[in-house]
Design a protein around this motif. Structure first.
Motif, mmCIF file in Angstrom:
data_model
loop_
_atom_site.group_PDB
_atom_site.id
_atom_site.type_symbol
_atom_site.label_atom_id
_atom_site.label_comp_id
_atom_site.label_asym_id
_atom_site.label_seq_id
_atom_site.Cartn_x
_atom_site.Cartn_y
_atom_site.Cartn_z
ATOM 1 N N GLY A 135 0.816 -1.202 0.000
ATOM 2 C CA GLY A 135 0.000 0.000 0.000
ATOM 3 C C GLY A 135 0.848 1.249 0.000
ATOM 4 N N GLY A 136 0.256 2.309 -0.517
ATOM 5 C CA GLY A 136 0.965 3.575 -0.596
ATOM 6 C C GLY A 136 1.017 4.279 0.740
ATOM 7 N N PRO A 137 1.798 5.340 0.846
ATOM 8 C CA PRO A 137 1.934 6.076 2.112
ATOM 9 C C PRO A 137 0.622 6.749 2.512
ATOM 10 N N PHE A 138 0.381 6.821 3.829
ATOM 11 C CA PHE A 138 -0.841 7.466 4.305
ATOM 12 C C PHE A 138 -0.645 7.981 5.722
ATOM 13 N N PHE A 139 -1.536 8.885 6.099
ATOM 14 C CA PHE A 139 -1.668 9.325 7.477
ATOM 15 C C PHE A 139 -2.812 8.538 8.112
ATOM 16 N N TYR A 140 -2.764 8.352 9.424
ATOM 17 C CA TYR A 140 -3.779 7.551 10.096
ATOM 18 C C TYR A 140 -4.157 8.181 11.422
ATOM 19 N N SER A 141 -5.302 7.753 11.946
ATOM 20 C CA SER A 141 -5.731 8.176 13.277
ATOM 21 C C SER A 141 -6.670 7.110 13.832
ATOM 22 N N TYR A 142 -6.457 6.724 15.089
ATOM 23 C CA TYR A 142 -7.310 5.708 15.707
ATOM 24 C C TYR A 142 -7.455 6.011 17.188
ATOM 25 N N ALA A 143 -8.393 5.318 17.821
ATOM 26 C CA ALA A 143 -8.602 5.434 19.261
ATOM 27 C C ALA A 143 -8.573 4.039 19.863
ATOM 28 N N TYR A 144 -7.997 3.931 21.058
ATOM 29 C CA TYR A 144 -8.120 2.695 21.825
ATOM 30 C C TYR A 144 -8.512 3.039 23.252
ATOM 31 N N PRO A 145 -9.626 2.459 23.741
ATOM 32 C CA PRO A 145 -10.588 1.692 22.955
ATOM 33 C C PRO A 145 -11.398 2.618 22.048
ATOM 34 N N ALA A 146 -11.823 2.112 20.899
ATOM 35 C CA ALA A 146 -12.621 2.927 19.984
ATOM 36 C C ALA A 146 -14.020 3.101 20.576
ATOM 37 N N PRO A 147 -14.452 4.340 20.819
ATOM 38 C CA PRO A 147 -15.792 4.530 21.394
ATOM 39 C C PRO A 147 -16.886 4.196 20.376
ATOM 40 N N ASP A 148 -18.068 3.921 20.864
ATOM 41 C CA ASP A 148 -19.191 3.635 19.981
ATOM 42 C C ASP A 148 -19.402 4.791 19.002
ATOM 43 N N GLY A 149 -19.579 4.445 17.730
ATOM 44 C CA GLY A 149 -19.835 5.452 16.713
ATOM 45 C C GLY A 149 -18.589 6.040 16.089
ATOM 46 N N PHE A 150 -17.398 5.646 16.561
ATOM 47 C CA PHE A 150 -16.170 6.265 16.053
ATOM 48 C C PHE A 150 -15.988 6.021 14.558
ATOM 49 N N ALA A 151 -16.222 4.800 14.110
ATOM 50 C CA ALA A 151 -16.013 4.477 12.699
ATOM 51 C C ALA A 151 -16.952 5.247 11.779
ATOM 52 N N GLU A 152 -18.068 5.700 12.309
ATOM 53 C CA GLU A 152 -19.044 6.423 11.484
ATOM 54 C C GLU A 152 -18.884 7.932 11.566
ATOM 55 N N ALA A 153 -17.930 8.405 12.348
ATOM 56 C CA ALA A 153 -17.754 9.852 12.527
ATOM 57 C C ALA A 153 -17.377 10.522 11.210
ATOM 58 N N ARG A 154 -17.769 11.771 11.059
ATOM 59 C CA ARG A 154 -17.429 12.547 9.864
ATOM 60 C C ARG A 154 -16.084 13.230 10.098
ATOM 61 N N ILE A 155 -15.128 12.891 9.266
ATOM 62 C CA ILE A 155 -13.759 13.366 9.427
ATOM 63 C C ILE A 155 -13.388 14.212 8.216
ATOM 64 N N ARG A 156 -12.664 15.275 8.453
ATOM 65 C CA ARG A 156 -12.144 16.100 7.351
ATOM 66 C C ARG A 156 -10.717 15.670 7.008
ATOM 67 N N PRO A 157 -10.292 15.871 5.767
ATOM 68 C CA PRO A 157 -11.043 16.304 4.585
ATOM 69 C C PRO A 157 -11.833 15.142 3.977
ATOM 70 N N GLU A 158 -12.501 15.393 2.857
ATOM 71 C CA GLU A 158 -13.329 14.361 2.235
ATOM 72 C C GLU A 158 -12.515 13.152 1.788
ATOM 73 N N ALA A 159 -11.229 13.340 1.523
ATOM 74 C CA ALA A 159 -10.380 12.235 1.064
ATOM 75 C C ALA A 159 -10.122 11.204 2.154
ATOM 76 N N ALA A 160 -10.411 11.537 3.415
ATOM 77 C CA ALA A 160 -10.201 10.596 4.520
ATOM 78 C C ALA A 160 -11.333 9.582 4.574
ATOM 79 N N HIS A 161 -11.024 8.379 5.035
ATOM 80 C CA HIS A 161 -12.047 7.341 5.186
ATOM 81 C C HIS A 161 -11.643 6.396 6.307
ATOM 82 N N TYR A 162 -12.630 5.638 6.790
ATOM 83 C CA TYR A 162 -12.352 4.648 7.827
ATOM 84 C C TYR A 162 -12.029 3.324 7.172
ATOM 85 N N ASP A 163 -10.883 2.749 7.504
ATOM 86 C CA ASP A 163 -10.449 1.469 6.965
ATOM 87 C C ASP A 163 -10.793 0.380 7.980
ATOM 88 N N LYS A 164 -11.751 -0.473 7.628
ATOM 89 C CA LYS A 164 -12.206 -1.494 8.568
ATOM 90 C C LYS A 164 -11.109 -2.507 8.882
#
Length: 317
Positions: free
Chosen positions: A225-254
């Motif tokens: 995979g190509g280079p990327f920036f990331y952000s996560y939480a431990y423990p991930a709170p409920d609803g974290f994966a569905e949060a709206r994150i800026r910019p639009e190019a960001a996404h949640y990787d399951k």
């Protein structure tokens, strides 16, 4: 100065993979000598203008640092009582690099046994058995260095807006990612472990308390995979994966369990620093709000050069 060079997995990836494996060897020397510090912060590497290095390693035969000089293209051992020793960074096998590092240490009086196979890489081929030819493309090295320096600068700016417990900005050689971690101050549930070729007790100590962590992965061994920036939480709170994150190019990787922003989206943005800060700030805010962190007590204004942070009187009650 903003400097976000192009990084290509196809062109630069093989050299980055080699540097990742070499970095593991240097990091394991620090692991073998330094007393354990919370969350493994003592074993990380630190980015500088010319590359990255260990922190001072206080060994029985005297203190030293190990440095990857990516401008002079040398691996160096910095000591107080003699000239810098080292060897050229060039195409070689992991086994050859490992042998040269051990020889460098031995000549300076340091006999330091290390765990001689990589962590967080699968398969974890022992260093002495890894005799595949590894490239060292100087243009790729320079692009990596410049990207790390720019990412380090913005992550440090992001770090400056937090009053609570927060890690340094540092390079973890296991996964080869530049990271900064904020803490809520609360204990976390026991981590399940399971990271490839990493002892579970190391993982569980690293995640002993609630975190919001973010960083930059330029590529590395044992992963695609190509280079990327990331952000996560431990423990991930409920609803974290569905949060709206800026910019639009960001996404949640399951598969990764974290938000991801392609490096290219930052590099090609009109204001790359602002694109990255938007990602860092919005993903942290999602973790902190959904996790009910005490944001008023933990946060402050972004740091300004030469201006001390204004201290407010303590709240009554």
């Amino acid at each position: 100065m903003s400097d976000w060079p192009e990084l290509s997995e196809e062109r630069d990836g093989p050299t980055i993979k080699a540097l990742h494996l070499y970095a593991q060897i240097a990091g394991k020397v620090a692991t073998a000598v330094l007393p354990w510090r919370n969350h493994g912060w003592h074993v990380t590497l630190h980015v500088g203008p010319r590359g990255y290095r260990t922190e001072p390693i206080h060994a029985a035969a005297g203190p030293f640092e190990l440095e990857f000089d990516l401008v002079g293209h040398r691996f160096l051992m910095n000591m107080p009582d003699r000239d810098r020793a080292g060897f050229a960074l060039e195409p070689m096998t992991v086994a050859a690099f490992y042998e040269r590092v051990l020889s460098l240490l031995s000549e300076a009086g340091h006999i330091i046994p290390i765990h001689a196979a990589p962590n967080e890489v699968d398969p974890a081929t022992p260093f002495m058995a890894d005799r595949a030819a590894r490239p060292y493309d100087r243009d790729s090295v320079d692009r990596l260095r410049r990207a790390l320096v720019s990412a380090d600068r913005v992550l440090r700016l992001f770090r400056s807006a937090f009053l609570g417990k927060v890690s340094p900005v540092h390079l973890f050689w296991g996964s080869f990612d530049l990271a900064v971690t904020r803490f809520s101050g609360r204990r976390a549930p026991l981590h399940p472990g399971g990271i490839p070729n990493l002892p579970d007790d190391v993982t569980r100590e690293a995640y002993s308390h609630e975190v919001s962590s973010a960083g930059f992965w330029p590529g590395g061994a044992g992963a695609a995979g190509g280079p990327f920036f990331y952000s996560y939480a431990y423990p991930a709170p409920d609803g974290f994966a569905e949060a709206r994150i800026r910019p639009e190019a960001a996404h949640y990787d399951k598969a990764l369990g974290e938000f991801v922003l392609p490096y290219e989206a930052v590099r090609t943005g009109r204001e790359p620093d602002e694109v990255l800060l938007a990602f860092l700030e919005s993903s942290y805010a999602a973790a902190a709000d959904l996790g009910a962190w005490d944001r008023e007590a933990l946060e402050c204004e972004q740091g300004q050069p030469g201006i001390p942070r204004a201290v407010q009187p303590p709240r009554n009650g």
